[in-house]
Design a protein around this motif. Structure first.
Motif, short mmCIF file in Angstrom:
data_model
loop_
_atom_site.label_atom_id
_atom_site.label_comp_id
_atom_site.label_asym_id
_atom_site.label_seq_id
_atom_site.Cartn_x
_atom_site.Cartn_y
_atom_site.Cartn_z
N LEU A 43 0.83 -1.20 0.00
CA LEU A 43 0.00 0.00 0.00
C LEU A 43 0.87 1.26 0.00
CD1 LEU A 43 -2.78 1.36 0.21
CD2 LEU A 43 -2.59 1.15 2.71
N GLY A 44 1.94 1.25 0.80
CA GLY A 44 2.85 2.39 0.81
C GLY A 44 3.51 2.60 -0.54
N MET A 45 3.87 1.52 -1.22
CA MET A 45 4.48 1.63 -2.54
C MET A 45 3.48 2.19 -3.55
SD MET A 45 7.63 0.69 -2.19
CE MET A 45 8.22 0.33 -3.83
N ILE A 46 2.22 1.82 -3.42
CA ILE A 46 1.19 2.35 -4.32
C ILE A 46 1.06 3.86 -4.14
CG2 ILE A 46 -1.30 2.38 -4.74
CD1 ILE A 46 -1.32 -0.63 -4.24
N PHE A 47 1.04 4.31 -2.89
CA PHE A 47 0.95 5.74 -2.62
C PHE A 47 2.21 6.48 -3.09
CE2 PHE A 47 -2.78 4.99 -0.16
CZ PHE A 47 -3.41 6.23 -0.03
N PHE A 48 3.31 5.77 -3.15
CA PHE A 48 4.55 6.40 -3.57
C PHE A 48 4.70 6.44 -5.09
CE2 PHE A 48 9.12 6.10 -4.64
CZ PHE A 48 9.56 7.28 -4.06
N VAL A 49 4.19 5.42 -5.79
CA VAL A 49 4.43 5.29 -7.22
C VAL A 49 3.31 5.91 -8.06
CG1 VAL A 49 4.74 3.64 -9.11
CG2 VAL A 49 5.83 3.23 -6.90
N VAL A 50 2.05 5.67 -7.69
CA VAL A 50 0.93 6.08 -8.54
C VAL A 50 0.87 7.59 -8.79
CG1 VAL A 50 -1.59 6.13 -8.72
CG2 VAL A 50 -0.43 4.04 -8.00
N PRO A 51 1.02 8.46 -7.78
CA PRO A 51 1.01 9.90 -8.10
C PRO A 51 2.07 10.31 -9.10
CG PRO A 51 0.75 9.56 -5.74
CD PRO A 51 1.11 8.23 -6.33
#
Length: 293
Positions: free
Chosen positions: A71-79
């Motif tokens: 989840l943290g990686m998603i918040f870091f990569v998607v934006p």
């Protein structure tokens, strides 16, 4: 036949080709799996103290840790993937050219949005073997595994749609990206702080009026729109456990996971519709008249 024509999005297919042919995508996939895999194997090594036995009772904790890291990686990569899709075209002075082609504003926005998220989806799918390693030890049901991946998709759709909206509103990709990170950081922290403040105010009111200190179910549901607590609710952790205190309340019967999904679904739909409206070269007269008034 008409359905196939509608699904044929040249912007989406072109973005897929360009993104998958890029060497940076392969390196990004490599380091993404290296970080998550390294953390998972290091956790198992520390739990076994270098031996050959791993306690299956700790599998649930490892699965939760891996899910939170994902989840943290998603918040870091998607934006970073979505906040520059439209502003980047504007900076390269190719946006006006795209708008003069047969590609509609709806196809342009949806194509850019889905192309950016498809790469992140590819990264998430690539981590399935890591989850399989943990899943083999037991402690996690197949339903929870499926729900976690659905949660990832819903989260990516919401974050990506906001990133596309900011990319449409702001001309500079760098500013749009920084603002996108700032919004989701404030959102993640702000929802937690707001729920805690409301909880404290209710408890203060109950103490001041000598009322019994009873929890309120709608306050506990405020945690459900926080991505971290929504993820923990899948495993029955966090404020989701408090819902057992309200056996007769219909509000307590709502699954926090579905509440989070509905909230992010509304955010996704609103952001995409607004992005399509803003990027249209010729906007509907109804909106023009309202703006003049």
């Amino acid at each position: 036949m008409n359905l196939l024509k509608r699904l044929n999005n040249p912007v989406l297919f072109n973005e897929w080709k360009m993104r998958m042919r890029n060497r940076r995508s392969a390196w990004m996939l490599f380091f993404y799996l290296l970080v998550l895999g390294g953390i998972t194997l290091t956790y198992i090594f520390l739990e076994t103290e270098g031996g050959a036995y791993f306690n299956p009772n700790r599998t649930r904790e490892l699965f939760m840790l891996l899910s939170i890291l994902q989840l943290g990686m998603i918040f870091f990569v998607v934006p970073g993937l979505t906040a520059g899709v439209i502003s980047g075209e504007r900076e390269r002075q190719t946006l006006n050219i795209l708008l003069t082609t047969n590609v509609s504003a709806t196809r342009l926005i949806l194509g850019k949005w889905l192309a950016s998220l498809s790469f992140m989806t590819f990264l998430v799918i690539a981590t399935i073997p890591l989850y399989a390693i943990v899943f083999l030890y037991g402690g996690i049901s197949p339903g929870q595994l499926f729900q976690v991946f659905v949660f990832y998709v819903v989260t990516m759709l919401g974050i990506g749609s906001v990133g596309v909206l900011l990319s449409t509103l702001i001309k500079r990709s760098g500013i749009a990206t920084v603002l996108s990170y700032g919004i989701f950081f404030c959102y993640s922290i702000g929802t937690l702080i707001l729920a805690e403040i409301i909880r404290e105010l209710i408890q203060y009111y109950q103490r001041a009026n000598n009322l019994p200190r009873t929890p309120v179910e709608w306050v506990d549901h405020m945690y459900s729109i926080n991505p971290l607590f929504a993820l923990l609710s899948i495993f029955g952790e966090g404020p989701a456990n408090n819902m057992q205190l309200y056996p007769n309340s219909w509000l307590a019967q709502i699954d926090p996971f579905w509440l989070f999904s509905a909230f992010f679904g509304i955010v996704t739909l609103f952001s995409l519709l607004l992005s399509i409206y803003l990027i249209q070269p010729v906007r509907p007269r109804l909106f023009k008249a309202a703006a003049k008034e």
